[in-house]
Design an enzyme around this catalytic site. Structure first.
Site, mmCIF file in Angstrom:
data_model
loop_
_atom_site.group_PDB
_atom_site.id
_atom_site.type_symbol
_atom_site.label_atom_id
_atom_site.label_comp_id
_atom_site.label_asym_id
_atom_site.label_seq_id
_atom_site.Cartn_x
_atom_site.Cartn_y
_atom_site.Cartn_z
ATOM 1 N N GLU A 40 1.104 -1.460 -0.171
ATOM 2 C CA GLU A 40 0.257 -0.119 0.249
ATOM 3 C C GLU A 40 0.963 1.325 -0.427
ATOM 4 O O GLU A 40 0.468 2.200 -0.454
ATOM 5 C CB GLU A 40 -1.105 -0.218 1.172
ATOM 6 C CG GLU A 40 -1.710 0.901 0.978
ATOM 7 C CD GLU A 40 -2.854 0.827 2.653
ATOM 8 O OE1 GLU A 40 -2.948 1.649 2.245
ATOM 9 O OE2 GLU A 40 -3.143 -0.547 2.829
ATOM 10 N N ASP B 106 3.909 1.324 -1.060
ATOM 11 C CA ASP B 106 4.066 1.137 -2.798
ATOM 12 C C ASP B 106 3.071 1.965 -3.531
ATOM 13 O O ASP B 106 3.716 2.836 -4.508
ATOM 14 C CB ASP B 106 4.995 0.015 -3.420
ATOM 15 C CG ASP B 106 5.840 -0.780 -2.376
ATOM 16 O OD1 ASP B 106 6.424 0.574 -1.289
ATOM 17 O OD2 ASP B 106 5.930 -1.765 -2.272
ATOM 18 N N GLU C 108 23.718 8.946 28.671
ATOM 19 C CA GLU C 108 22.876 8.409 27.098
ATOM 20 C C GLU C 108 24.273 7.608 26.366
ATOM 21 O O GLU C 108 25.631 7.340 27.203
ATOM 22 C CB GLU C 108 22.423 8.933 26.405
ATOM 23 C CG GLU C 108 23.894 10.237 25.912
ATOM 24 C CD GLU C 108 23.197 11.847 25.400
ATOM 25 O OE1 GLU C 108 23.802 12.292 23.831
ATOM 26 O OE2 GLU C 108 21.907 12.317 25.156
ATOM 27 N N LYS D 160 27.236 6.442 24.075
ATOM 28 C CA LYS D 160 27.922 7.126 22.758
ATOM 29 C C LYS D 160 28.058 5.735 22.119
ATOM 30 O O LYS D 160 28.647 4.676 21.785
ATOM 31 C CB LYS D 160 29.427 6.839 23.691
ATOM 32 C CG LYS D 160 30.495 7.648 23.007
ATOM 33 C CD LYS D 160 32.018 8.187 23.328
ATOM 34 C CE LYS D 160 32.039 9.214 22.717
ATOM 35 N NZ LYS D 160 32.997 9.135 21.191
ATOM 36 N N ARG E 70 31.277 15.801 10.512
ATOM 37 C CA ARG E 70 32.089 16.846 11.925
ATOM 38 C C ARG E 70 33.035 17.561 10.299
ATOM 39 O O ARG E 70 33.675 19.011 10.974
ATOM 40 C CB ARG E 70 31.965 16.218 12.768
ATOM 41 C CG ARG E 70 33.163 16.965 13.638
ATOM 42 C CD ARG E 70 32.534 16.157 15.032
ATOM 43 N NE ARG E 70 33.948 17.075 15.682
ATOM 44 C CZ ARG E 70 34.692 16.561 16.028
ATOM 45 N NH1 ARG E 70 35.445 15.309 15.522
ATOM 46 N NH2 ARG E 70 35.606 17.243 16.987
ATOM 47 N N GLU F 86 24.629 10.826 15.974
ATOM 48 C CA GLU F 86 25.645 9.965 15.101
ATOM 49 C C GLU F 86 24.679 9.404 13.776
ATOM 50 O O GLU F 86 23.114 8.141 14.180
ATOM 51 C CB GLU F 86 26.008 8.735 15.696
ATOM 52 C CG GLU F 86 26.877 8.357 15.314
ATOM 53 C CD GLU F 86 28.547 8.654 16.375
ATOM 54 O OE1 GLU F 86 28.400 10.610 16.623
ATOM 55 O OE2 GLU F 86 29.522 8.259 15.935
ATOM 56 N N LYS G 107 25.826 14.264 30.024
ATOM 57 C CA LYS G 107 25.824 15.568 29.908
ATOM 58 C C LYS G 107 25.179 16.669 31.017
ATOM 59 O O LYS G 107 23.949 15.830 31.375
ATOM 60 C CB LYS G 107 25.005 15.911 28.525
ATOM 61 C CG LYS G 107 25.835 15.754 27.025
ATOM 62 C CD LYS G 107 25.003 15.238 26.341
ATOM 63 C CE LYS G 107 25.915 14.619 25.363
ATOM 64 N NZ LYS G 107 24.690 14.318 23.684
ATOM 65 N N LYS H 68 34.387 6.107 28.773
ATOM 66 C CA LYS H 68 34.360 4.522 27.676
ATOM 67 C C LYS H 68 34.285 3.674 28.717
ATOM 68 O O LYS H 68 34.624 3.471 30.036
ATOM 69 C CB LYS H 68 35.549 4.804 27.230
ATOM 70 C CG LYS H 68 35.783 6.019 26.268
ATOM 71 C CD LYS H 68 36.305 5.763 24.782
ATOM 72 C CE LYS H 68 36.073 6.632 24.031
ATOM 73 N NZ LYS H 68 36.894 6.188 22.451
ATOM 74 N N CYS I 176 52.084 -34.507 13.353
ATOM 75 C CA CYS I 176 52.545 -36.462 12.933
ATOM 76 C C CYS I 176 53.080 -36.456 11.446
ATOM 77 O O CYS I 176 53.643 -37.181 11.855
ATOM 78 C CB CYS I 176 51.364 -37.397 12.981
ATOM 79 S SG CYS I 176 49.976 -37.328 11.683
HETATM 80 S S1 IVH Z 1 27.752 14.864 22.036
HETATM 81 C C1 IVH Z 1 29.181 18.832 22.114
HETATM 82 N N1 IVH Z 1 26.919 12.412 22.184
HETATM 83 O O1 IVH Z 1 31.441 11.059 20.183
HETATM 84 C C2 IVH Z 1 29.289 17.437 22.415
HETATM 85 N N2 IVH Z 1 28.311 12.763 21.195
HETATM 86 O O2 IVH Z 1 33.870 13.681 20.470
HETATM 87 C C3 IVH Z 1 29.372 16.726 20.576
HETATM 88 N N3 IVH Z 1 28.904 10.595 19.286
HETATM 89 O O3 IVH Z 1 32.290 13.716 17.396
HETATM 90 C C4 IVH Z 1 28.777 15.358 21.287
HETATM 91 N N4 IVH Z 1 27.417 9.623 20.790
HETATM 92 O O4 IVH Z 1 30.287 11.780 16.853
HETATM 93 C C5 IVH Z 1 27.373 13.533 21.734
HETATM 94 N N5 IVH Z 1 25.211 10.514 22.651
HETATM 95 C C6 IVH Z 1 26.639 11.201 22.128
HETATM 96 C C7 IVH Z 1 27.445 10.713 21.202
HETATM 97 C C8 IVH Z 1 28.108 11.121 20.619
HETATM 98 C C9 IVH Z 1 28.545 9.308 20.018
HETATM 99 C C10 IVH Z 1 30.659 10.975 18.401
HETATM 100 C C11 IVH Z 1 30.094 12.454 17.969
HETATM 101 C C12 IVH Z 1 31.569 12.948 18.495
HETATM 102 C C13 IVH Z 1 32.200 12.249 19.066
HETATM 103 C C14 IVH Z 1 32.412 13.042 20.654
#
Ligand code: IVH
Length: 716
Positions: free
Chosen positions: A48, A50, A132, A134, A155, A191, A308, A332, A446
Site C-alpha cells: 500500500e 508502494d 546516554e 556513546k 563533522r 550519529e 551531559k 568509555k 605427526c
Molecule cells: S555529544 C558537544 N553525544 O562522539 C558535544 N556525541 O567526541 C558533541 N558521539 O563526534 C557530541 N554518541 O560522533 C555526543 N550521545 C552522544 C554521542 C556522541 C557518540 C560521538 C560524536 C562525537 C564524538 C565526541
C-alpha cells in the site's frame, strides 16, 4: 493538517486538487516512513505504501515543478558526485572530552569537576545529568530550514565538514521534513551508524556475491556516508540517532537536554530509548553499570556512555574549553576492538584431526582480557580475511565470545580513514606484506597427509590413531561401549596415560603393566587390576566393533557393520599390502557407502601408520570371528525395518539391535509407514500408539526370539 507553506506559491494554472493531493501524499508517506523506519511499527502493508509512492511519482512526472526537496521520492535521486563539497558549520561541531578512567570512578571525577566549576559545596543538591550512549559511528549535522532537510554535513575538523546531503537522504530513518516544526533554522546533530544485524546481513550478501566483506559497522557506516554515489549508499543499511543541537533560529529551546531529545523524537527524528535523566555521581554510576551490562545485548556497537549536564542554562554557564564543552564527558568501556600485530600463523590439530590456523598476536588487552591468539577457523576464512604475518589487524572480543580478527588494516595509522575499498587503495603497502597463508598439506603434529575433502571447509590429518593430537580421542573412541569396549577406561585415565607418554598408540594399551597403571595418580591397586581385566576381556571382540573402534572418519557403527558383513574378513578390506586393499569402487558396492565414505576408508588403509596399528593390535591378541562375505540380501530379515521401544525383560536394547542386524534387519529410531515390526517392552510410550495407529505388527521379546529361532532352524 494544514497545507505546508511550500505549496502556497504554486503555479495558479494547476488545479488546487493536484497540489492538495501532493501535499496529502507527502504527509501520509512521511507518516508511514516514520512508522516503518523509526518506530519499527508499520500501520499499512508495504504494497500500500508502494502504491501511494507510485501515485506521487506519477504526479511529479507530469508536474516537475511540484517536486520539492522534502518529497519522499527524493531520497535516492542524486547523481554520483566528483567530490564532496565543503560546508562551513554555522556552529562548530565540537568533540567531547574522554574520561580516561574506564572504571566507575570516572563518573565521580566528572561530577566533581562540574561541581567545582559551578562552585558548589558538598551540601548543595546533586546535579541532574542526561546520560546516554556513546554511539560508534559518524557525527552528522542535519540542517532543517522551514522544517525541510536542506543540508547534511560531516563533522570534518569541526569548523568545516563535507556536504553529504544526497547520501543522508537515502537513510529512511532521517525525516526529510520535521513533524510539526517549520522554524527558519533547526540543526539537529547525531550519529549515523549501522546495526550489527544489518552489518552481518550486508556481509552475507557481499560473500554470496564473492565481494569483499566489511571490517566493522563503524567503518562501513562512515565509509558509506562519504561515498560519491548515492545509489551505493542506498544499499547500505544505515541508521541514525540524534544527540545534540547546532544552529537554531526561531525554535524555543527546551530547558533541558532530555526535553530537547524528547522534542526531536516528537518531530520524527530517531532518538535512542536507552537514555535517562539521573541525579549526581551515583546516578551516573548506575547508568554506567546498567549500560555496561546491556552492552552486548544492544543491537549496535557503543564504546561508552556520555554524560551531559541536563540543564541547558547550566551548560551555558559552564561553557567550553578550546574544543570541548565542560558540561559533557564520554565515559568509555574497555575497548572491544584493538589494533595489534600478527606475529605468526600456527596450525593446530584438534581432537578430531581438524587443522585450524591460529594467528599468534602481540598481546593486547581487549574486551577485558589479554588476547594472544585468534582462530582463523579454516583455510577459506584465512584467505578471505587475508591475514598475513606482520600485518596490523583489528581484534575484537565482545562478551564471552572468543576473540576474532575482524580485518587487516593496511594503513600505518592506528585508526584508518574509513574509506570503502581500503585494500585496493594501498597497492604500495601490498608489496611489503608477508606471503599469503596456505594450509600445510601434512599434519604439523605427526607428518601424515592432511587432506581437504571436496565440499568441506577443513583440512584433516589422516594420521588418525598415529597422530598424538588425536590420540586421546581415538583411544576413548576405541574403548567405547559400542566399539571394542574397555570398561573403566574413561577421559581422566586416558588423559593421564597419554600425557605421561605411557600410551602413544592403541596397541600400547595392551602392553600396560600393573606397576605402570598403579603408579598413576589416584589409581588404587584394585582399579588398576580392573582396567587390566577389562583390557583382557576386550580382546574377544567382533569385526564390526573392531572396525568401528578404529575411528575411521565417516565410519559409524552402521557402516562398520555393513563393511564387516559385506567383506566378511578384515583382510578383504585392508589387503595384505596397501596395493591389495579394497578399492574405492569395491567399497562403493557396500550398502550405504557413498563416495566420501569410500574415499575415507581407502585413504585410512593406505596410511602405513594405520596398518601398523591394526597389525599390532592383532599381535596383542585382539580377535574376532570372521566369515565369508555375506550377501546382505540373502539374510533372512533383509529389507525389514524394526523399531525397538520400552524395556525388554532380558535383552538390552543394544543386544536386541545386534541380533536383528545380524539377521539383516534395519533398526530405526522412530516408527513410520516404513516400519515393519515394533519390538515393545515395558513402558513402550508413544511409539506403541503410533504403531497401532499405522497397523504395524508388534512383537514382545519372546515373539522376537521365536522369530529369530526359526532362522537358526533354517540354517541347520
Ligand atoms: S555529544 C558537544 N553525544 O562522539 C558535544 N556525541 O567526541 C558533541 N558521539 O563526534 C557530541 N554518541 O560522533 C555526543 N550521545 C552522544 C554521542 C556522541 C557518540 C560521538 C560524536 C562525537 C564524538 C565526541
Amino acid at each position: 493538517m494544514s497545507t505546508p507553506d511550500l505549496f502556497d506559491n504554486m503555479s495558479p494554472a494547476l488545479p488546487l486538487s493536484t497540489t492538495q493531493r501532493v501535499a496529502e501524499l507527502h504527509r501520509v508517506l512521511h507518516h508511514h516512513a516514520h512508522r516503518y523506519y523509526v518506530l519499527d511499527a508499520p500501520e499499512i502493508p508495504d504494497a500500500e505504501y508502494d502504491h501511494l509512492f507510485q501515485e506521487l511519482q506519477v504526479i511529479e512526472a507530469a508536474h516537475p515543478e511540484l517536486v520539492t526537496p522534502d518529497s519522499p521520492t527524493q531520497r535516492v535521486g542524486g547523481r554520483p558526485l566528483d567530490g564532496l563539497a565543503s560546508v562551513r558549520h554555522a556552529v562548530p561541531m565540537l568533540s567531547i572530552e574522554t574520561e580516561t578512567d574506564t572504571t566507575e570512578t570516572g563518573a565521580q571525577k566528572f561530577d566533581a569537576r562540574v561541581r567545582k566549576e559551578l562552585k558548589l559545596q558538598d551540601e548543595d543538591a546533586p546535579i541532574e545529568y542526561a546520560a546516554e550512549l556513546k554511539f560508534d559511528g559518524l557525527a552528522i549535522n542535519l540542517r532543517y530550514e522551514q522544517g525541510v532537510l536542506v543540508q547534511a554535513a560531516t563533522r570534518g575538523d569541526g569548523e568545516t565538514g563535507e556536504d553529504v546531503t544526497q547520501n543522508i537522504r537515502t537513510i529512511g530513518q532521517i525525516p526529510l521534513r520535521l513533524l510539526g516544526v517549520q522554524v527558519p533554522v533547526l540543526e539537529i546533530r547525531g550519529e549515523v551508524y549501522m546495526r550489527r544485524d544489518d552489518f552481518n546481513a550486508l556481509n552475507d550478501k557481499q560473500r554470496q556475491r564473492g565481494d569483499k566483506t566489511f571490517i566493522n559497522p563503524r567503518n562501513t557506516a562512515a565509509g558509506a556516508i562519504r561515498q560519491l554515489d548515492p545509489a551505493i549508499v542506498a544499499q547500505r543499511p544505515l541508521s541514525f540517532f540524534a544527540y545534540g543541537l547546532g544552529e537554531v533560529d526561531g525554535w524555543l529551546l527546551p530547558p533541558t537536554h532530555s526535553a530537547m531529545l524528547d522534542a526531536f523524537e516528537a518531530m520524527g527524528v530517531p532518538v535512542c530509548a536507552d537514555r535517562a535523566a539521573v541525579s549526581g555521581a551515583q546516578g551516573l554510576l548506575e547508568f554506567h553499570q546498567a549500560m555496561g551490562a546491556k552492552r552486548d545485548a544492544l543491537p549496535f556497537d557503543i564504546d561508552g556512555v556520555v554524560y551531559k549536564v541536563n540543564s541547558l542554562a547550566l551548560q551555558q554557564q559552564l561553557g567550553f574549553k578550546t574544543r570541548e564543552p565542560r558540561w559533557a564527558v564520554a565515559h568509555k568501556y574497555p575497548a572491544q576492538e584493538q589494533l595489534t600485530t600478527v606475529l605468526a600463523i600456527d596450525v593446530q590439530v584438534g581432537r578430531t584431526g581438524k587443522l585450524t590456523p591460529v594467528a599468534k598476536l602481540a598481546p593486547v588487552f581487549v574486551g577485558g582480557v589479554t588476547v594472544t591468539n585468534a582462530t582463523l577457523h579454516n583455510e577459506d576464512e584465512a584467505r578471505r580475511k587475508d591475514v598475513r604475518v606482520g600485518d596490523a589487524v583489528i581484534v575484537r572480543r565482545a562478551g564471552d565470545v572468543i576473540p576474532e580478527i575482524v580485518g587487516v588494516v593496511l594503513t600505518q595509522s592506528a585508526r584508518p580513514e574509513p574509506v570503502e575499498g581500503l585494500r585496493q587503495a594501498q597497492p604500495e603497502r601490498e608489496k611489503e606484506r608477508g606471503s599469503i597463508f596456505t594450509m600445510p598439506h601434512t599434519c604439523p603434529v605427526c607428518g601424515s597427509a592432511a587432506v581437504r575433502e571436496e565440499g568441506e571447509a577443513d583440512y584433516r590429518c589422516t594420521g588418525g590413531l598415529f597422530c598424538s593430537a588425536q590420540r586421546k580421542e581415538a583411544i576413548l573412541h576405541f574403548a567405547h561401549r559400542r566399539a571394542v569396549e574397555v570398561e573403566g577406561l574413561g577421559d581422566k585415565l586416558v588423559e593421564q596415560l597419554v600425557d605421561a607418554g605411557i600410551v602413544k598408540t592403541l596397541p600400547d594399551l595392551y602392553r600396560l603393566g600393573f606397576t605402570a597403571l598403579a603408579a598413576l595418580e589416584r589409581m588404587a591397586d584394585k582399579s588398576a587390576q580392573n582396567i587390566l581385566d577389562a583390557l583382557e576381556k576386550s580382546k574377544q571382540t567382533t569385526l564390526p566393533r573392531f572396525i568401528f573402534g578404529l575411528g575411521i572418519r565417516h565410519v559409524g557403527e552402521a557402516t562398520a557393520k555393513a563393511l564387516a558383513s559385506h567383506f566378511g574378513k578384515l583382510d578383504a578390506i585392508m589387503g595384505e599390502t596397501p596395493e591389495t586393499a579394497a578399492s574405492v569402487e569395491q567399497l562403493l558396492e557396500v550398502a550405504d557407502v557413498g563416495p566420501i565414505v569410500a574415499e575415507s576408508i581407502h585413504t585410512f588403509f593406505q596410511q602405513p601408520h594405520n596398518r601398523e596399528v591394526v597389525e599390532q593390535l592383532r599381535a596383542c591378541g585382539l580377535q574376532w570371528a570372521e566369515g565369508e562375505p555375506a550377501q546382505r540380501a540373502q539374510l533372512p530379515l533383509a529389507g525389514q525395518t524394526f523399531v525397538i521401544t520400552g524395556t525388554l525383560p532380558t535383552l538390552s536394547r543394544d543386544q536386541a539391535k545386534d541380533l536383528l542386524e545380524a539377521a539383516g534387519a534395519k533398526v530405526a529410531g522412530s516408527v513410520s509407514k516404513k516400519t515393519h515390526y515394533l519390538v515393545a517392552g515395558a513402558e513402550p510410550g508413544s511409539k506403541l500408539d503410533k504403531a497401532k495407529e499405522l497397523d504395524i505388527a508388534v512383537l514382545d521379546e519372546a515373539a522376537l526370539m521365536a522369530m529369530l529361532a526359526t532362522f537358526e532352524g533354517d540354517k541347520s
